[in-house]
Each structure stands twice: as structure tokens, then as C-alpha cells.
Design an enzyme around this catalytic site. Sequence first.
Site, PDB file in Angstrom:
ATOM      1  N   GLY A  15       0.788  -1.231   0.000  1.00 33.17           N
ATOM      2  CA  GLY A  15       0.000   0.000   0.000  1.00 33.17           C
ATOM      3  C   GLY A  15       0.816   1.275   0.000  1.00 33.17           C
ATOM      4  O   GLY A  15       0.255   2.367   0.132  1.00 33.17           O
ATOM      5  N   HIS A  68       7.230   7.228   5.928  1.00 34.86           N
ATOM      6  CA  HIS A  68       6.274   7.965   6.769  1.00 34.86           C
ATOM      7  C   HIS A  68       5.528   6.994   7.662  1.00 34.86           C
ATOM      8  O   HIS A  68       5.147   5.910   7.243  1.00 34.86           O
ATOM      9  CB  HIS A  68       5.295   8.780   5.931  1.00 34.86           C
ATOM     10  CG  HIS A  68       4.637   8.023   4.814  1.00 34.86           C
ATOM     11  ND1 HIS A  68       5.293   7.712   3.656  1.00 34.86           N
ATOM     12  CD2 HIS A  68       3.406   7.493   4.694  1.00 34.86           C
ATOM     13  CE1 HIS A  68       4.494   7.044   2.849  1.00 34.86           C
ATOM     14  NE2 HIS A  68       3.331   6.877   3.462  1.00 34.86           N
ATOM     15  N   LEU A  69       5.326   7.432   8.900  1.00 35.32           N
ATOM     16  CA  LEU A  69       4.443   6.722   9.826  1.00 35.32           C
ATOM     17  C   LEU A  69       3.066   7.353   9.696  1.00 35.32           C
ATOM     18  O   LEU A  69       2.939   8.577   9.762  1.00 35.32           O
ATOM     19  CB  LEU A  69       4.898   6.921  11.276  1.00 35.32           C
ATOM     20  CG  LEU A  69       5.871   5.951  11.937  1.00 35.32           C
ATOM     21  CD1 LEU A  69       7.150   5.869  11.164  1.00 35.32           C
ATOM     22  CD2 LEU A  69       6.123   6.362  13.384  1.00 35.32           C
TER      23      LEU A  69
HETATM   24  P1  AMP Z   1       1.173   5.532   1.623  1.00 38.51           P
HETATM   25  O1  AMP Z   1       0.081   5.021   0.719  1.00 38.51           O
HETATM   26  O2  AMP Z   1       1.419   4.678   2.825  1.00 38.51           O
HETATM   27  O3  AMP Z   1       2.430   5.804   0.826  1.00 38.51           O
HETATM   28  O4  AMP Z   1       0.652   6.900   2.211  1.00 38.51           O
HETATM   29  C1  AMP Z   1       0.745   8.110   1.526  1.00 38.51           C
HETATM   30  C2  AMP Z   1      -0.209   9.060   2.204  1.00 38.51           C
HETATM   31  O5  AMP Z   1       0.127  10.379   1.827  1.00 38.51           O
HETATM   32  C3  AMP Z   1      -1.676   8.858   1.834  1.00 38.51           C
HETATM   33  O6  AMP Z   1      -2.444   8.615   3.001  1.00 38.51           O
HETATM   34  C4  AMP Z   1      -2.051  10.177   1.165  1.00 38.51           C
HETATM   35  O7  AMP Z   1      -3.377  10.564   1.453  1.00 38.51           O
HETATM   36  C5  AMP Z   1      -1.046  11.124   1.757  1.00 38.51           C
HETATM   37  N1  AMP Z   1      -0.734  12.312   0.973  1.00 38.51           N
HETATM   38  C6  AMP Z   1      -0.479  12.378  -0.350  1.00 38.51           C
HETATM   39  N2  AMP Z   1      -0.154  13.633  -0.711  1.00 38.51           N
HETATM   40  C7  AMP Z   1      -0.201  14.364   0.433  1.00 38.51           C
HETATM   41  C8  AMP Z   1       0.036  15.745   0.731  1.00 38.51           C
HETATM   42  N3  AMP Z   1       0.411  16.622  -0.231  1.00 38.51           N
HETATM   43  N4  AMP Z   1      -0.119  16.161   2.012  1.00 38.51           N
HETATM   44  C9  AMP Z   1      -0.470  15.291   2.979  1.00 38.51           C
HETATM   45  N5  AMP Z   1      -0.714  13.977   2.760  1.00 38.51           N
HETATM   46  C10 AMP Z   1      -0.573  13.530   1.504  1.00 38.51           C
END
Ligand code: AMP
Length: 114
Positions: A93, A100-101
Site C-alpha cells: 500500500g 512515513h508513519l
Molecule cells: P502511503 O500510501 O502509505 O504511501 O501513504 C501516503 C499518504 O500520503 C496517503 O495517506 C495520502 O493521502 C497522503 N498524501 C499524499 N499527498 C499528500 C500531501 N500533499 N499532504 C499530505 N498527505 C498527503
Amino acid sequence: MATDCIFCDIVAGIRPATKVYETEKVLAFRDTQPVAPTHILIVPKKHIARIADIETDDASLMGELLLAAKVIAGQEGVSDGFRLVVNNGPSAGQSIFHIHLHLLADRRMSWPPG
Ligand code: AMP
């Protein structure tokens, strides 16, 4: 100048984010597509793509992410119930390749996770 990493751009201050916590090495901000009433992303300022890429020298930095989670949970008033998630690789996912956590709280969590 913008990079090809969204989270590096947030760290550099050239992309907006709702920041909730910052230290010399760690930044945390609200997820723009929250999957829980409280959904915060905690990132190292250093670009590391995945947990699978961390080195022994990153041990202290990884520990700082957990300490940040503790502090932020306190700030948010959710110390008694929150979940930390780290996705590693597309099949797990991961969609943004900067560690990132996810700090998730304020709703019932089920187990096992999907
Ligand atoms: P993952 O799928 O674990 O890589 O999580 C990436 C997360 O980043 C997702 O929950 C997105 O909603 C979030 N995301 C993407 N772009 C941004 C942004 N510009 N600011 C804050 N969150 C973001």
C-alpha cells in the site's frame, strides 16, 4: 526548487501542509485524504524511500519518528488509543516513496488490518 518527492517538497516548505510537529530531523503534518478522524503523517526530513532502505546509521532517526508519534498522540489527546502504520512497497500500500508513519486515531480499529 521542487523535487520529484512530494514529502521532500513539504519538508522544504515549497508545498503546503498542515504541520502539527517539527524538530530538526522530523516533520509531521495532517494527511490530506484522512482514513480516520485523526490521521497524521510523521516523516524524517532526510529522504529515505522505504523502511527496506534504512541503514544502521538511521537507527536513531527511526527512533525519533516513534518519539514524535508519542508526543503528537499526547498533543492530539489520543495517547490511550492510536495505531501506527508503515507501508513498505506497492503491494503493502505504499504510494509515496519517502518513509512515513501514519498515526491513526479517533475511530475503532479492527485486526487484522486489510
Ligand atoms: P502511503 O500510501 O502509505 O504511501 O501513504 C501516503 C499518504 O500520503 C496517503 O495517506 C495520502 O493521502 C497522503 N498524501 C499524499 N499527498 C499528500 C500531501 N500533499 N499532504 C499530505 N498527505 C498527503
